[in-house]
Design a protein around this motif. Sequence first.
Motif, PDB file in Angstrom:
ATOM      1  N   ALA A 120      39.430 -13.976   6.582  1.00  0.00           N
ATOM      2  CA  ALA A 120      38.738 -13.860   5.299  1.00  0.00           C
ATOM      3  C   ALA A 120      37.236 -13.698   5.489  1.00  0.00           C
ATOM      4  CB  ALA A 120      39.029 -15.089   4.439  1.00  0.00           C
ATOM      5  N   ALA A 121      36.685 -14.358   6.493  1.00  0.00           N
ATOM      6  CA  ALA A 121      35.240 -14.316   6.725  1.00  0.00           C
ATOM      7  C   ALA A 121      34.762 -12.950   7.195  1.00  0.00           C
ATOM      8  CB  ALA A 121      34.838 -15.380   7.741  1.00  0.00           C
ATOM      9  N   ILE A 122      35.628 -12.180   7.863  1.00  0.00           N
ATOM     10  CA  ILE A 122      35.207 -10.888   8.420  1.00  0.00           C
ATOM     11  C   ILE A 122      35.900  -9.704   7.746  1.00  0.00           C
ATOM     12  CG2 ILE A 122      34.609 -11.906  10.646  1.00  0.00           C
ATOM     13  CD1 ILE A 122      37.231 -10.790  11.761  1.00  0.00           C
ATOM     14  N   GLY A 123      36.715  -9.978   6.732  1.00  0.00           N
ATOM     15  CA  GLY A 123      37.363  -8.895   6.011  1.00  0.00           C
ATOM     16  C   GLY A 123      38.568  -8.298   6.700  1.00  0.00           C
ATOM     17  N   GLY A 124      39.195  -9.062   7.596  1.00  0.00           N
ATOM     18  CA  GLY A 124      40.378  -8.574   8.293  1.00  0.00           C
ATOM     19  C   GLY A 124      41.645  -9.239   7.785  1.00  0.00           C
ATOM     20  N   ARG A 125      42.746  -8.993   8.477  1.00  0.00           N
ATOM     21  CA  ARG A 125      44.027  -9.620   8.173  1.00  0.00           C
ATOM     22  C   ARG A 125      44.281 -10.733   9.179  1.00  0.00           C
ATOM     23  NH1 ARG A 125      44.863  -4.065   8.276  1.00  0.00           N
ATOM     24  NH2 ARG A 125      45.367  -3.088   6.266  1.00  0.00           N
ATOM     25  N   PRO A 126      44.965 -11.803   8.786  1.00  0.00           N
ATOM     26  CA  PRO A 126      45.223 -12.900   9.729  1.00  0.00           C
ATOM     27  C   PRO A 126      45.903 -12.439  11.017  1.00  0.00           C
ATOM     28  CG  PRO A 126      45.725 -13.605   7.503  1.00  0.00           C
ATOM     29  CD  PRO A 126      45.436 -12.135   7.415  1.00  0.00           C
ATOM     30  N   GLU A 127      46.851 -11.517  10.915  1.00  0.00           N
ATOM     31  CA  GLU A 127      47.579 -11.067  12.108  1.00  0.00           C
ATOM     32  C   GLU A 127      46.705 -10.237  13.045  1.00  0.00           C
ATOM     33  OE1 GLU A 127      48.666  -8.111   8.755  1.00  0.00           O
ATOM     34  OE2 GLU A 127      48.262 -10.272   8.968  1.00  0.00           O
ATOM     35  N   GLU A 128      45.473  -9.911  12.626  1.00  0.00           N
ATOM     36  CA  GLU A 128      44.550  -9.160  13.478  1.00  0.00           C
ATOM     37  C   GLU A 128      43.555 -10.070  14.211  1.00  0.00           C
ATOM     38  OE1 GLU A 128      44.141  -4.973  11.006  1.00  0.00           O
ATOM     39  OE2 GLU A 128      43.063  -6.740  10.236  1.00  0.00           O
ATOM     40  N   VAL A 129      43.679 -11.386  14.030  1.00  0.00           N
ATOM     41  CA  VAL A 129      42.764 -12.358  14.645  1.00  0.00           C
ATOM     42  C   VAL A 129      43.475 -13.066  15.791  1.00  0.00           C
ATOM     43  CG1 VAL A 129      41.455 -14.480  14.281  1.00  0.00           C
ATOM     44  CG2 VAL A 129      41.472 -12.687  12.514  1.00  0.00           C
ATOM     45  N   GLY A 156      27.559 -15.625  10.044  1.00  0.00           N
ATOM     46  CA  GLY A 156      26.776 -16.644   9.356  1.00  0.00           C
ATOM     47  C   GLY A 156      25.333 -16.260   9.115  1.00  0.00           C
ATOM     48  N   ALA A 157      24.890 -15.147   9.716  1.00  0.00           N
ATOM     49  CA  ALA A 157      23.507 -14.689   9.535  1.00  0.00           C
ATOM     50  C   ALA A 157      23.411 -13.649   8.433  1.00  0.00           C
ATOM     51  CB  ALA A 157      22.961 -14.121  10.836  1.00  0.00           C
ATOM     52  N   TYR A 158      24.383 -12.751   8.378  1.00  0.00           N
ATOM     53  CA  TYR A 158      24.441 -11.739   7.327  1.00  0.00           C
ATOM     54  C   TYR A 158      25.905 -11.328   7.177  1.00  0.00           C
ATOM     55  CZ  TYR A 158      24.480  -8.389  11.244  1.00  0.00           C
ATOM     56  OH  TYR A 158      24.778  -7.704  12.400  1.00  0.00           O
ATOM     57  N   PRO A 159      26.273 -10.658   6.082  1.00  0.00           N
ATOM     58  CA  PRO A 159      27.687 -10.332   5.855  1.00  0.00           C
ATOM     59  C   PRO A 159      28.265  -9.453   6.964  1.00  0.00           C
ATOM     60  CG  PRO A 159      26.442 -10.096   3.831  1.00  0.00           C
ATOM     61  CD  PRO A 159      25.425 -10.298   4.920  1.00  0.00           C
ATOM     62  N   VAL A 160      29.423  -9.842   7.457  1.00  0.00           N
ATOM     63  CA  VAL A 160      30.136  -9.093   8.487  1.00  0.00           C
ATOM     64  C   VAL A 160      31.468  -8.644   7.896  1.00  0.00           C
ATOM     65  CG1 VAL A 160      31.316  -9.260  10.714  1.00  0.00           C
ATOM     66  CG2 VAL A 160      29.038 -10.272  10.424  1.00  0.00           C
ATOM     67  N   ASP A 161      31.699  -7.348   7.905  1.00  0.00           N
ATOM     68  CA  ASP A 161      32.933  -6.796   7.355  1.00  0.00           C
ATOM     69  C   ASP A 161      33.460  -5.731   8.316  1.00  0.00           C
ATOM     70  OD1 ASP A 161      34.789  -6.310   4.897  1.00  0.00           O
ATOM     71  OD2 ASP A 161      34.042  -4.319   5.439  1.00  0.00           O
ATOM     72  N   GLY A 174      33.662  -2.211   6.792  1.00  0.00           N
ATOM     73  CA  GLY A 174      32.346  -1.631   6.586  1.00  0.00           C
ATOM     74  C   GLY A 174      31.675  -1.226   7.883  1.00  0.00           C
ATOM     75  N   MET A 175      31.920  -1.997   8.939  1.00  0.00           N
ATOM     76  CA  MET A 175      31.356  -1.691  10.255  1.00  0.00           C
ATOM     77  C   MET A 175      32.153  -0.616  10.986  1.00  0.00           C
ATOM     78  SD  MET A 175      30.574  -5.453  11.821  1.00  0.00           S
ATOM     79  CE  MET A 175      29.008  -6.301  11.564  1.00  0.00           C
ATOM     80  N   GLY A 176      33.388  -0.378  10.554  1.00  0.00           N
ATOM     81  CA  GLY A 176      34.247   0.518  11.305  1.00  0.00           C
ATOM     82  C   GLY A 176      34.685  -0.084  12.621  1.00  0.00           C
ATOM     83  N   ALA A 177      34.758  -1.408  12.689  1.00  0.00           N
ATOM     84  CA  ALA A 177      35.077  -2.085  13.949  1.00  0.00           C
ATOM     85  C   ALA A 177      36.578  -2.116  14.183  1.00  0.00           C
ATOM     86  CB  ALA A 177      34.527  -3.506  13.935  1.00  0.00           C
ATOM     87  N   ASP A 178      36.993  -1.631  15.337  1.00  0.00           N
ATOM     88  CA  ASP A 178      38.380  -1.773  15.763  1.00  0.00           C
ATOM     89  C   ASP A 178      38.569  -3.082  16.511  1.00  0.00           C
ATOM     90  OD1 ASP A 178      39.358   0.951  14.980  1.00  0.00           O
ATOM     91  OD2 ASP A 178      37.783   1.538  16.387  1.00  0.00           O
ATOM     92  N   LEU A 179      37.492  -3.551  17.126  1.00  0.00           N
ATOM     93  CA  LEU A 179      37.499  -4.823  17.840  1.00  0.00           C
ATOM     94  C   LEU A 179      36.177  -5.529  17.570  1.00  0.00           C
ATOM     95  CD1 LEU A 179      38.492  -2.457  20.279  1.00  0.00           C
ATOM     96  CD2 LEU A 179      39.711  -4.573  20.850  1.00  0.00           C
ATOM     97  N   LEU A 180      36.224  -6.834  17.337  1.00  0.00           N
ATOM     98  CA  LEU A 180      35.015  -7.603  17.029  1.00  0.00           C
ATOM     99  C   LEU A 180      35.128  -8.979  17.663  1.00  0.00           C
ATOM    100  CD1 LEU A 180      33.029  -7.822  13.754  1.00  0.00           C
ATOM    101  CD2 LEU A 180      33.943  -9.940  14.738  1.00  0.00           C
ATOM    102  N   TYR A 209      38.886 -10.001  16.999  1.00  0.00           N
ATOM    103  CA  TYR A 209      39.565  -9.216  15.974  1.00  0.00           C
ATOM    104  C   TYR A 209      40.041  -7.921  16.615  1.00  0.00           C
ATOM    105  CZ  TYR A 209      40.029  -5.753  12.281  1.00  0.00           C
ATOM    106  OH  TYR A 209      40.494  -4.736  11.482  1.00  0.00           O
ATOM    107  N   ILE A 210      41.326  -7.612  16.441  1.00  0.00           N
ATOM    108  CA  ILE A 210      41.896  -6.363  16.935  1.00  0.00           C
ATOM    109  C   ILE A 210      42.574  -5.671  15.754  1.00  0.00           C
ATOM    110  CG2 ILE A 210      43.445  -5.254  18.576  1.00  0.00           C
ATOM    111  CD1 ILE A 210      43.289  -7.750  20.325  1.00  0.00           C
ATOM    112  N   ARG A 211      42.012  -4.565  15.327  1.00  0.00           N
ATOM    113  CA  ARG A 211      42.571  -3.850  14.176  1.00  0.00           C
ATOM    114  C   ARG A 211      44.019  -3.449  14.445  1.00  0.00           C
ATOM    115  NH1 ARG A 211      40.364  -1.598   9.783  1.00  0.00           N
ATOM    116  NH2 ARG A 211      38.243  -1.916  10.594  1.00  0.00           N
ATOM    117  N   ARG A 212      44.839  -3.598  13.451  1.00  0.00           N
ATOM    118  CA  ARG A 212      46.250  -3.282  13.579  1.00  0.00           C
ATOM    119  C   ARG A 212      46.432  -1.856  14.082  1.00  0.00           C
ATOM    120  NH1 ARG A 212      49.691  -4.495   8.324  1.00  0.00           N
ATOM    121  NH2 ARG A 212      48.268  -2.915   7.514  1.00  0.00           N
ATOM    122  N   GLY A 213      47.250  -1.695  15.112  1.00  0.00           N
ATOM    123  CA  GLY A 213      47.508  -0.389  15.699  1.00  0.00           C
ATOM    124  C   GLY A 213      46.617  -0.041  16.876  1.00  0.00           C
TER     125      GLY A 213
END
Length: 389
Positions: A59-68, A185-190, A193-199, A216-220
């Motif tokens: 929820a904090a990074i805009g991903g899905r639980p199964e991607e964490v 915690g410093a600024y919004p992380v999404d 929005g970042m286009g991150a496949d891994l974070l 974080y690993i984007r599904r797929g």
Amino acid sequence: MEQRRTVYMDHAATTPVRQEVVEAMLPYFSERFGNPSSLYALAREAKEAVEEARGRVAAAIGGRPEEVFFTSGGTESDNWAVKGVAAALRKRGDHIITSAIEHHAVLHPCEALEKQGYRVTYLPVDEFGRVDPGAVEDAVTDRTILVSVMAANNEIGTVQPVAEIGRIAHDHGVLFHTDAVQAIGAYPVDVDGMGADLLALSAHKFGGPKGTGALYIRRGTRVATFMDGGAQEQGRRAGTENVPGIVGLGRAIELAVGEMPRSSARIAAMRDRMIRGILDAIPDTRLNGHPTERLPNNVNVAFRYVEGESILLLLDSLGIAASTGSACTSASLEPSHVLTACGLPPEHAHGSLRLTLGPGNTGDDAEYVLTVLPGVIERLRQMSPLGGR
């Protein structure tokens, strides 16, 4: 005897664990100590706590639980991202793009991969430590499999244009990884929005415990398994879960993100006051990092004619905890690779001071530093053979 004042301004290195986080963790050291992989009720309690924390991180990074996926910290997360993609996509390509100012948790894996035959492009940065997205695009080849650029630099605080870099990577069918350890915690992380496949992130940078992080690993996304053994973390990261640490990470990220708008604004105002005060009071001083696109808590300045280590020792004698750069290289005598990449001569880079603020710092703390720092620098310059007046 009067107790010495203590002012902690090294939050980029680590942060104190919040009391709310400690309280959330405590039951999982004792009465709820079960192994999440077991089947009885005690184990199910632990499993439920892990999954609740996973949901909080997502929820904090805009991903899905199964991607964490939970790890031992930012270093493992970065290593897994870089080496895991390289191993999974070796048949497709062997080229990685990163920047010259990444944390060593990215740079060293890249160097290790080079010894295995991979090619790595280390992009330069401008004087403020910013990566040019156009340079990323120019560096992409038909063999590029990964772009890795950190969200915000741990030493100079510069925030990178990761959304644009992520878009460029995806336009070329390339995966994008970002080290967001300092950003949470410093600024919004999404992640979208970042286009991150891994974070990558690490709990101890925002009020959580050391030794716990997440990737974080984007599904797929194809990423090789980093640790073999059991079937934990969907079979992708073996090892019994650090339940107390994971619970602490979940609680810490929930608190940090929830309080971020108010906390970051207050801390940024204190940062700006300190930057102005230092530059106005101490001649032959320069601000390192971008003047505006920087972390709200980061003050990094370079003083001519002095050594950073000497500054730290004198500040410590006055009760002020600070740094000259990354905590992972603080024992090194080499100048910061970040500052030299920004164009600072080694003799200037050696005189750098990093002050990183946190929620516990007050205006009085800032004023105390501004009161004593000019005298510290003047004293060292008088002793310096490098040219103090």
